[in-house]
Design a protein around this motif. Structure first.
Motif, PDB file in Angstrom:
ATOM      1  N   GLN A 101      31.514  43.417  -1.128  1.00  0.00           N
ATOM      2  CA  GLN A 101      30.854  43.031   0.132  1.00  0.00           C
ATOM      3  C   GLN A 101      31.839  43.111   1.287  1.00  0.00           C
ATOM      4  O   GLN A 101      31.462  43.373   2.430  1.00  0.00           O
ATOM      5  CB  GLN A 101      30.286  41.620   0.019  1.00  0.00           C
ATOM      6  CG  GLN A 101      29.022  41.560  -0.802  1.00  0.00           C
ATOM      7  CD  GLN A 101      28.476  40.149  -0.836  1.00  0.00           C
ATOM      8  OE1 GLN A 101      28.124  39.601   0.195  1.00  0.00           O
ATOM      9  NE2 GLN A 101      28.413  39.570  -2.015  1.00  0.00           N
ATOM     10  N   LEU A 102      33.091  42.844   0.981  1.00  0.00           N
ATOM     11  CA  LEU A 102      34.164  43.126   1.932  1.00  0.00           C
ATOM     12  C   LEU A 102      35.085  44.138   1.285  1.00  0.00           C
ATOM     13  O   LEU A 102      35.456  43.988   0.114  1.00  0.00           O
ATOM     14  CB  LEU A 102      34.946  41.850   2.270  1.00  0.00           C
ATOM     15  CG  LEU A 102      34.306  40.906   3.280  1.00  0.00           C
ATOM     16  CD1 LEU A 102      35.088  39.610   3.332  1.00  0.00           C
ATOM     17  CD2 LEU A 102      34.228  41.537   4.666  1.00  0.00           C
ATOM     18  N   ASP A 121      37.922  46.624   7.714  1.00  0.00           N
ATOM     19  CA  ASP A 121      36.753  46.983   6.908  1.00  0.00           C
ATOM     20  C   ASP A 121      35.932  47.976   7.726  1.00  0.00           C
ATOM     21  O   ASP A 121      35.318  47.596   8.734  1.00  0.00           O
ATOM     22  CB  ASP A 121      35.935  45.727   6.573  1.00  0.00           C
ATOM     23  CG  ASP A 121      34.779  46.030   5.634  1.00  0.00           C
ATOM     24  OD1 ASP A 121      34.107  47.071   5.839  1.00  0.00           O
ATOM     25  OD2 ASP A 121      34.539  45.252   4.704  1.00  0.00           O
ATOM     26  N   GLN A 123      33.222  49.703   6.893  1.00  0.00           N
ATOM     27  CA  GLN A 123      31.770  49.556   6.761  1.00  0.00           C
ATOM     28  C   GLN A 123      31.252  48.451   7.674  1.00  0.00           C
ATOM     29  O   GLN A 123      30.316  48.633   8.429  1.00  0.00           O
ATOM     30  CB  GLN A 123      31.409  49.218   5.305  1.00  0.00           C
ATOM     31  CG  GLN A 123      31.577  50.372   4.333  1.00  0.00           C
ATOM     32  CD  GLN A 123      30.512  51.422   4.536  1.00  0.00           C
ATOM     33  OE1 GLN A 123      29.338  51.095   4.610  1.00  0.00           O
ATOM     34  NE2 GLN A 123      30.915  52.671   4.632  1.00  0.00           N
ATOM     35  N   LYS A 124      31.903  47.313   7.583  1.00  0.00           N
ATOM     36  CA  LYS A 124      31.464  46.151   8.371  1.00  0.00           C
ATOM     37  C   LYS A 124      32.037  46.186   9.797  1.00  0.00           C
ATOM     38  O   LYS A 124      31.693  45.355  10.623  1.00  0.00           O
ATOM     39  CB  LYS A 124      31.905  44.866   7.672  1.00  0.00           C
ATOM     40  CG  LYS A 124      31.230  44.602   6.325  1.00  0.00           C
ATOM     41  CD  LYS A 124      30.167  43.542   6.496  1.00  0.00           C
ATOM     42  CE  LYS A 124      29.466  43.092   5.225  1.00  0.00           C
ATOM     43  NZ  LYS A 124      29.195  44.068   4.195  1.00  0.00           N
TER      44      LYS A 124
END
Ligand SMILES: [Zn+2]
Length: 257
Positions: A101-102, A121, A123-124
């Protein structure tokens, strides 16, 4: 995902990352354990991991107490090699937390300290960068050479412009006052100063920033712009050419601002 600034000391933020109440928590740079414990208790959280960017006491002062109390792993720089860490991270290492998720890519960003690392990160679109890049400013150059620090800042500046920038200190207003000193006619700086003043008057946090805003308002990321380098040369009364030399002169001006 909730990313909450836990206030510590006079102007530090310990970033708390969690999904919701009653879930796992990750904290970045806990300089003090007490406010973190209070946050954990208030929200029914479970401390899953501690991330450290560099060895300064206001970033690691709470680590041992938290580790002893919650038995969580501690991640830090392989270049600092701190005793309180369980895992040592180097440039371009990957750190997966909460089953991906991270998903951080580690960046070695020497300059404020030689072993400083940042957690990115992609993606985030999150960046936890400690004391390297601040909102509208950068950290003091305690170790290393200007060229190193400037290259580190360029590494961060080259991340996608919608990256959210989570630094550790509430220095925004004084940084923007200096930014205005360097670029008196920059309207983006003027506008941001008004917005951040309004936030601070209500005791609200001026973070996170984002890279798009930094590229417009942070003089340390604007050394390549002719009007900025001219201003620095005049104010510092120097005749230098290279971007990192402009950066070094600007950093000295800020130290005495
Ligand atoms: Zn520091």
């Amino acid at each position: 995902m909730i990313i909450h600034p836990i206030k510590a000391f006079s102007d530090n933020y310990i970033w708390a990352i969690h999904q919701k109440k009653d879930a796992g928590l990750i904290v970045v740079d806990p300089g003090d354990a007490k406010p973190v414990i209070a946050y954990i208790n208030a929200n029914g959280l479970r401390l899953d991991a501690i991330l450290i960017t560099h060895y300064h006491h206001d970033h690691i002062g709470g680590v041992n107490e938290l580790k002893n109390k919650y038995h969580c792993p501690v991640y830090g720089s392989s270049y600092d090699n701190l005793e309180c860490c369980d895992h040592y991270l180097s440039d371009q290492d990957r750190l997966n937390l909460w089953s991906g998720q991270l998903n951080f890519e580690l960046l070695h960003v020497p300059g404020h300290t030689l072993g400083h690392i940042a957690y990115h990160d992609s993606q985030k679109k999150l960046l936890f960068c400690g004391d390297t890049l601040f909102r509208a400013g950068c950290g003091r150059m305690f170790e290393g050479e200007p060229e190193q620090f400037y290259n580190s800042l360029k590494t961060l500046a080259n991340l996608p412009i919608d990256t959210q920038v989570y630094c550790t200190h509430e220095y925004t207003l004084s940084n923007l006052a200096f930014a205005q000193h360097i670029e008196p006619s920059n309207h983006d700086i003027k506008q941001l100063l008004q917005e951040c003043k309004a936030l601070r008057e209500k005791d609200l946090v001026t973070l996170p920033s984002n890279l798009a805003s930094e590229l417009k308002c942070n003089p340390f990321l604007r050394c390549h712009i002719p009007s900025v380098s001219e201003s620095v040369k005049q104010l510092a009364n120097v005749n230098v050419k290279k971007e990192y030399e402009i950066f070094a002169s600007m950093r000295r001006l800020k130290d005495n601002f």
